[in-house]
Write a protein that holds these residues in place. Sequence first.
Motif, PDB file in Angstrom:
ATOM      1  N   THR A  32      42.051  14.391  45.414  1.00  0.00           N
ATOM      2  CA  THR A  32      41.586  13.130  44.860  1.00  0.00           C
ATOM      3  C   THR A  32      42.763  12.488  44.134  1.00  0.00           C
ATOM      4  O   THR A  32      43.282  13.080  43.175  1.00  0.00           O
ATOM      5  N   PRO A  33      43.212  11.317  44.575  1.00  0.00           N
ATOM      6  CA  PRO A  33      44.347  10.667  43.910  1.00  0.00           C
ATOM      7  C   PRO A  33      44.069  10.453  42.431  1.00  0.00           C
ATOM      8  O   PRO A  33      42.942  10.174  42.014  1.00  0.00           O
ATOM      9  N   ASN A  34      45.109  10.630  41.639  1.00  0.00           N
ATOM     10  CA  ASN A  34      45.082  10.402  40.192  1.00  0.00           C
ATOM     11  C   ASN A  34      44.216  11.392  39.413  1.00  0.00           C
ATOM     12  O   ASN A  34      44.000  11.206  38.225  1.00  0.00           O
ATOM     13  N   ALA A  35      43.691  12.417  40.053  1.00  0.00           N
ATOM     14  CA  ALA A  35      42.927  13.455  39.348  1.00  0.00           C
ATOM     15  C   ALA A  35      43.882  14.602  39.030  1.00  0.00           C
ATOM     16  O   ALA A  35      44.553  15.118  39.921  1.00  0.00           O
ATOM     17  N   VAL A  36      43.957  14.983  37.788  1.00  0.00           N
ATOM     18  CA  VAL A  36      44.846  16.063  37.376  1.00  0.00           C
ATOM     19  C   VAL A  36      44.083  17.383  37.435  1.00  0.00           C
ATOM     20  O   VAL A  36      43.073  17.545  36.746  1.00  0.00           O
ATOM     21  N   PRO A  37      44.545  18.315  38.275  1.00  0.00           N
ATOM     22  CA  PRO A  37      43.844  19.601  38.366  1.00  0.00           C
ATOM     23  C   PRO A  37      44.033  20.414  37.083  1.00  0.00           C
ATOM     24  O   PRO A  37      44.999  20.234  36.346  1.00  0.00           O
ATOM     25  N   SER A  38      43.125  21.330  36.870  1.00  0.00           N
ATOM     26  CA  SER A  38      43.201  22.187  35.687  1.00  0.00           C
ATOM     27  C   SER A  38      44.417  23.106  35.780  1.00  0.00           C
ATOM     28  O   SER A  38      44.982  23.310  36.855  1.00  0.00           O
ATOM     29  N   LYS A  39      44.802  23.683  34.646  1.00  0.00           N
ATOM     30  CA  LYS A  39      45.941  24.609  34.635  1.00  0.00           C
ATOM     31  C   LYS A  39      45.687  25.788  35.569  1.00  0.00           C
ATOM     32  O   LYS A  39      46.588  26.222  36.280  1.00  0.00           O
ATOM     33  N   ALA A  40      44.470  26.295  35.588  1.00  0.00           N
ATOM     34  CA  ALA A  40      44.150  27.431  36.459  1.00  0.00           C
ATOM     35  C   ALA A  40      44.342  27.062  37.925  1.00  0.00           C
ATOM     36  O   ALA A  40      44.882  27.854  38.702  1.00  0.00           O
ATOM     37  N   VAL A  41      43.917  25.873  38.294  1.00  0.00           N
ATOM     38  CA  VAL A  41      44.078  25.422  39.682  1.00  0.00           C
ATOM     39  C   VAL A  41      45.558  25.242  40.006  1.00  0.00           C
ATOM     40  O   VAL A  41      46.026  25.637  41.074  1.00  0.00           O
TER      41      VAL A  41
END
Length: 86
Positions: A32-41
């Motif tokens: 998903t553009p502009n969505a920041v994944p979590s640190k774990a991901v």
Amino acid sequence: MNDIPAAERQAIEALLGRSLDADQQVFIMAYTPNAVPSKAVRDAARASLQQTFAKIDEYAKAHGVTPEEADAALDDAMEQIRRRRG
């Protein structure tokens, strides 16, 4: 690529615009553009990439592929893609 049904393989080859060798792998990513994944991901993705790069390095070493040859092959592949899109 031998472990997937023929119809799925043909669909992948149609999307890529070329046939695949039996020993090749295809990586598909959805995001998903502009969505920041979590640190774990992000950490899991980094670990997965490191494993992939290690396998690539191992394959190159086992088959005598130099970094220069790998770079030239990548450049050639990118040029072929650019010509198809242009």
